[in-house]
Write an enzyme that holds these catalytic residues in place. Structure first.
Site, PDB file in Angstrom:
ATOM      1  N   ARG A 285      60.617 -32.349  90.739  1.00 51.31           N
ATOM      2  CA  ARG A 285      60.559 -33.669  91.331  1.00 51.31           C
ATOM      3  C   ARG A 285      61.748 -33.947  92.241  1.00 51.31           C
ATOM      4  O   ARG A 285      61.606 -34.556  93.296  1.00 51.31           O
ATOM      5  CB  ARG A 285      60.497 -34.732  90.220  1.00 51.31           C
ATOM      6  CG  ARG A 285      59.948 -36.048  90.714  1.00 51.31           C
ATOM      7  CD  ARG A 285      59.822 -37.042  89.605  1.00 51.31           C
ATOM      8  NE  ARG A 285      61.074 -37.777  89.424  1.00 51.31           N
ATOM      9  CZ  ARG A 285      61.217 -38.808  88.597  1.00 51.31           C
ATOM     10  NH1 ARG A 285      60.226 -39.187  87.850  1.00 51.31           N
ATOM     11  NH2 ARG A 285      62.376 -39.429  88.509  1.00 51.31           N
TER      12      ARG A 285
ATOM     13  N   THR B  96      64.121 -49.885  92.104  1.00 49.21           N
ATOM     14  CA  THR B  96      65.232 -49.355  91.311  1.00 49.21           C
ATOM     15  C   THR B  96      64.664 -48.287  90.378  1.00 49.21           C
ATOM     16  O   THR B  96      63.472 -47.966  90.447  1.00 49.21           O
ATOM     17  CB  THR B  96      65.887 -50.467  90.466  1.00 49.21           C
ATOM     18  OG1 THR B  96      64.916 -50.961  89.534  1.00 49.21           O
ATOM     19  CG2 THR B  96      66.390 -51.609  91.340  1.00 49.21           C
TER      20      THR B  96
ATOM     21  N   SER C 114      45.700 -49.886 103.279  1.00 43.97           N
ATOM     22  CA  SER C 114      45.464 -51.213 103.869  1.00 43.97           C
ATOM     23  C   SER C 114      46.771 -51.986 104.028  1.00 43.97           C
ATOM     24  O   SER C 114      46.919 -52.767 104.977  1.00 43.97           O
ATOM     25  CB  SER C 114      44.447 -52.012 103.043  1.00 43.97           C
ATOM     26  OG  SER C 114      44.983 -52.407 101.812  1.00 43.97           O
TER      27      SER C 114
ATOM     28  N   ARG D  43      53.688 -42.439  93.077  1.00 44.03           N
ATOM     29  CA  ARG D  43      54.640 -41.532  92.435  1.00 44.03           C
ATOM     30  C   ARG D  43      55.905 -42.302  92.095  1.00 44.03           C
ATOM     31  O   ARG D  43      56.248 -43.257  92.780  1.00 44.03           O
ATOM     32  CB  ARG D  43      55.030 -40.381  93.376  1.00 44.03           C
ATOM     33  CG  ARG D  43      53.991 -39.292  93.503  1.00 44.03           C
ATOM     34  CD  ARG D  43      54.553 -38.161  94.339  1.00 44.03           C
ATOM     35  NE  ARG D  43      55.729 -37.539  93.752  1.00 44.03           N
ATOM     36  CZ  ARG D  43      55.700 -36.520  92.901  1.00 44.03           C
ATOM     37  NH1 ARG D  43      54.549 -36.001  92.535  1.00 44.03           N
ATOM     38  NH2 ARG D  43      56.814 -36.014  92.416  1.00 44.03           N
TER      39      ARG D  43
ATOM     40  N   GLU E 193      48.763 -59.627  99.409  1.00 42.71           N
ATOM     41  CA  GLU E 193      49.609 -58.456  99.670  1.00 42.71           C
ATOM     42  C   GLU E 193      49.819 -58.285 101.168  1.00 42.71           C
ATOM     43  O   GLU E 193      50.931 -58.080 101.649  1.00 42.71           O
ATOM     44  CB  GLU E 193      48.967 -57.189  99.099  1.00 42.71           C
ATOM     45  CG  GLU E 193      48.875 -57.152  97.584  1.00 42.71           C
ATOM     46  CD  GLU E 193      48.382 -55.800  97.080  1.00 42.71           C
ATOM     47  OE1 GLU E 193      48.769 -54.761  97.633  1.00 42.71           O
ATOM     48  OE2 GLU E 193      47.582 -55.787  96.120  1.00 42.71           O
TER      49      GLU E 193
ATOM     50  N   HIS F  78      53.345 -54.621  94.661  1.00 46.76           N
ATOM     51  CA  HIS F  78      52.659 -54.425  93.383  1.00 46.76           C
ATOM     52  C   HIS F  78      51.648 -55.556  93.184  1.00 46.76           C
ATOM     53  O   HIS F  78      51.970 -56.721  93.421  1.00 46.76           O
ATOM     54  CB  HIS F  78      53.684 -54.413  92.242  1.00 46.76           C
ATOM     55  CG  HIS F  78      53.070 -54.118  90.917  1.00 46.76           C
ATOM     56  ND1 HIS F  78      52.734 -52.825  90.537  1.00 46.76           N
ATOM     57  CD2 HIS F  78      52.699 -54.930  89.905  1.00 46.76           C
ATOM     58  CE1 HIS F  78      52.191 -52.875  89.327  1.00 46.76           C
ATOM     59  NE2 HIS F  78      52.152 -54.118  88.929  1.00 46.76           N
TER      60      HIS F  78
ATOM     61  N   GLU G 297      64.001 -48.645  87.391  1.00 48.61           N
ATOM     62  CA  GLU G 297      63.085 -49.280  86.440  1.00 48.61           C
ATOM     63  C   GLU G 297      61.721 -49.465  87.089  1.00 48.61           C
ATOM     64  O   GLU G 297      61.625 -50.140  88.127  1.00 48.61           O
ATOM     65  CB  GLU G 297      63.661 -50.648  86.038  1.00 48.61           C
ATOM     66  CG  GLU G 297      62.942 -51.339  84.922  1.00 48.61           C
ATOM     67  CD  GLU G 297      63.489 -52.764  84.680  1.00 48.61           C
ATOM     68  OE1 GLU G 297      62.801 -53.534  84.028  1.00 48.61           O
ATOM     69  OE2 GLU G 297      64.586 -53.072  85.184  1.00 48.61           O
ATOM     70  N   LEU G 298      60.681 -48.895  86.532  1.00 49.80           N
ATOM     71  CA  LEU G 298      59.350 -48.953  87.149  1.00 49.80           C
ATOM     72  C   LEU G 298      58.919 -50.404  87.398  1.00 49.80           C
ATOM     73  O   LEU G 298      58.815 -51.198  86.447  1.00 49.80           O
ATOM     74  CB  LEU G 298      58.321 -48.253  86.242  1.00 49.80           C
ATOM     75  CG  LEU G 298      56.863 -48.336  86.713  1.00 49.80           C
ATOM     76  CD1 LEU G 298      56.648 -47.549  87.989  1.00 49.80           C
ATOM     77  CD2 LEU G 298      55.913 -47.871  85.605  1.00 49.80           C
TER      78      LEU G 298
HETATM   79  C1  GRF Z   1      47.817 -52.037  96.491  1.00 48.63           C
HETATM   80  O1  GRF Z   1      47.104 -52.859  95.612  1.00 48.63           O
HETATM   81  C2  GRF Z   1      49.277 -52.028  96.149  1.00 48.63           C
HETATM   82  O2  GRF Z   1      49.735 -53.245  95.659  1.00 48.63           O
HETATM   83  C3  GRF Z   1      49.328 -50.989  95.062  1.00 48.63           C
HETATM   84  O3  GRF Z   1      48.429 -49.985  95.477  1.00 48.63           O
HETATM   85  C4  GRF Z   1      47.438 -50.572  96.327  1.00 48.63           C
HETATM   86  C5  GRF Z   1      47.486 -49.823  97.610  1.00 48.63           C
HETATM   87  O4  GRF Z   1      46.463 -50.206  98.494  1.00 48.63           O
HETATM   88  N1  GRF Z   1      50.689 -50.520  94.882  1.00 48.63           N
HETATM   89  P1  GRF Z   1      46.494 -49.740  99.994  1.00 48.63           P
HETATM   90  O5  GRF Z   1      46.620 -48.209 100.000  1.00 48.63           O
HETATM   91  O6  GRF Z   1      47.690 -50.371 100.659  1.00 48.63           O
HETATM   92  O7  GRF Z   1      45.217 -50.201 100.587  1.00 48.63           O
END
Ligand code: GRF
Length: 211
Positions: free
Chosen positions: A72, A148, A20, A98, A181, A116, A150-151
């Site tokens: 990896r 970066t 999305s 990942r 988002e 995020h 750092e997760l």
């Molecule tokens: C979202 O909530 C994003 O913040 C997180 O994973 C989800 C992905 O949703 N990293 P989509 O695949 O973009 O619908």
């Protein structure tokens, strides 16, 4: 550290599922709100619905499975190869489940964004919305940051807050955050592509905020 505007503005978008956020970027490009083109969409999962969204938008969509590579680093190098051969300037992780390793980070220094579903640095890692509910915070939200080693810890480009309501569950809170988002990811991409920003320690300093 100065960053000039990009010339070609070619995005590479990495996904693992629904897509999305990918769709919000596709729409922003199509509607002229984001001056960029999407060079390729790559998923580590064959069944990711986002691959179909890309193809429906006429965007090249690749499945690259980590199982086809010995480790990896080799997988990271394969992704980097697919991105660089398509002239990608900026990589956008959009639900890519990942960790991004050293070969990938080194190939795109300060050129990988992630979204995020929390107000970082609170609740990094998986199930951020569940973490927020279990912690009992009254406010959560969405963060776009540079990636970066750092997760979920890189410089924050944009954030947007939403209330956490008393009767929220993971689904209702996730839906409220997702609206933000979809709004801030295209804006953050435009901000990074516009250039003129700098990094000060862990801070992303936007062009207009410099005195
Ligand atoms: C979202 O909530 C994003 O913040 C997180 O994973 C989800 C992905 O949703 N990293 P989509 O695949 O973009 O619908």
């Amino acid at each position: 550290m100065g960053h000039a505007p990009f010339g070609s503005r070619r995005l590479g978008i990495l996904i693992s599922g629904r897509g999305s956020n990918l769709q919000s970027i596709i729409d922003a490009v199509a509607e002229g709100r984001l001056d960029a083109s999407i060079a390729v969409v790559i998923s580590n999962r064959a069944e990711a619905a986002g691959l179909l969204r890309a193809r429906e938008a006429g965007v090249e969509a690749l499945h690259l499975s980590s199982r086809d590579y010995p480790d990896r680093d080799a997988y990271d190098r394969a992704i980097v190869g697919a991105l660089t051969t398509r002239g990608v300037d900026l990589v956008c992780l959009a639900g890519f489940m990942r960790l991004v390793g050293r070969p990938f980070l080194d190939a795109f220094p300060s050129r990988i964004l992630n979204i995020h579903p929390s107000l970082l640095p609170s609740f990094p890692g998986v199930e951020a919305q569940r973490q927020a509910l279990e912690h009992g915070v009254r406010v959560s939200g969405a963060t776009v940051h540079l990636v970066t080693s750092e997760l979920d810890g890189g410089p924050i480009v944009l954030q947007s807050a939403v209330p956490v309501l008393a009767n929220d569950n993971v689904d209702t809170l996730s839906a409220r955050i997702l609206v933000e988002e979809h709004r801030i990811y295209p804006d953050a991409i435009a901000l990074v592509l516009a250039g003129g920003w700098s990094l000060a320690g862990r801070r992303f300093v936007a062009a207009e905020s410099r005195s």
